[in-house]
Design an enzyme around this catalytic site. Structure first.
Site: not given
Ligand code: TA6
Length: 286
Positions: A156, A81, A259
């Site tokens: 972010h 992710q 972001e």
């Molecule tokens: O930018 C928002 C997002 O994509 C949310 O969907 C949430 O998942 C956030 O990022 C945090 O992601 P992480 O992988 O840092 O927990």
């Protein structure tokens, strides 16, 4: 679990780097992910949010500050992710003070056997941080290989707010809201964004100036982005906050992610080509 001690410093096994500008403005970052964790303007107060529950372990994402998202946004692809850049060790290439009196540090990340196993491309990513009257960050990606690649990216940014229920984000009017799903149906944005529950989604065709009005801290955070076509606004709200082990249950009230990114249309680089995106943050009274 590592956490902030009472004085707000952090016992951390992660290497850190600190910038102090002649004006007195300061910033702190972890070399992992070239991850800015703090920015305090001269005579001002902390602008970035860091969770008191964040993990500070090698290879684990840090909750707060400015995670550098590359080469994938969220789960829009096969990588971990938000991609691997935020959990890799970046190297300091240069640091000092600019002619204009800003403290700066220049960090770099290149492909490794580990990254190529996940994402089979050669690249040079550079992150320039300048701390002066504002906080300017520039991410540059160069294709150093012999085949084209496409990537998504975002800065972010977790902003510290006094009470997210009183905050609004201006500047997204006229853009299209895509939600979280990659194939979300675009909805026109006609008013400032307010947070009254879980808030998450990508905005495309955005203007380059966003403003985060925070009456509870009597300040406006101005975000000027360049060559970032999209924006994301995220607050986990109550349920999601409870589900995140590295985030305090009540912390949704004092943070908001706004972001700058290129998400909806990934950036394509031919061999030898490069892209640079910049984000400058300044703070004014409301
Ligand atoms: O930018 C928002 C997002 O994509 C949310 O969907 C949430 O998942 C956030 O990022 C945090 O992601 P992480 O992988 O840092 O927990």
């Amino acid at each position: 679990m590592n956490s902030h001690d009472s004085t707000g410093t952090t016992q951390s096994p992660l290497p850190t780097f600190r910038l102090v500008a002649p004006s007195g403005s300061t910033a702190g970052l972890y070399l992992q992910g070239a991850h800015l964790a703090s920015w305090v303007p001269a005579g001002g107060s902390e602008v970035l949010f860091m969770s008191r529950e964040t993990r500070l372990q090698p290879g684990t994402p840090i909750r707060g500050g400015i995670p550098v998202i590359f080469p994938q946004f969220n789960v829009r692809g096969p990588l971990p992710q938000h991609g691997f850049a935020r959990t890799m060790p970046w190297r300091v290439e240069q640091s000092g003070t600019t002619q204009a009196g800003a403290a700066f540090v220049h960090l770099a990340l290149t492909d490794t056997e580990e990254t190529r196993a996940m994402w089979p491309h050669a690249f040079l990513a550079e992150f320039l941080i300048e701390v002066g009257a504002g906080l300017t960050t520039a991410l540059r990606v160069r294709n150093t290989g012999d085949s084209p690649f496409s990537f998504a990216t975002a800065l972010h940014t977790y902003f510290r707010v006094g009470d997210v229920r009183q905050v609004q984000v201006e500047g997204l009017e006229g853009s299209s809201f895509l939600g979280v799903e990659p194939d979300g149906e675009p909805q026109p944005v006609t008013a400032p964004i307010r947070v009254v529950g879980e808030t998450n989604g990508v905005y495309t065709d955005t203007g380059d100036r966003l403003m985060l009005r925070d009456p509870s801290l009597d300040r406006t955070i101005v975000i000027d982005k360049h060559d970032f076509a999209d924006a994301v606004v995220w607050n986990p709200w109550i349920e999601r906050a409870r589900d995140m082990p590295d985030f305090g249950d009540d912390e949704y009230l004092t943070m908001l992610c706004v972001e700058s990114g290129n998400i909806a249309k990934p950036t394509r680089l031919a061999p030898g080509e490069q892209w640079t995106g910049t984000q400058s943050i300044t703070v004014t009274t409301l």
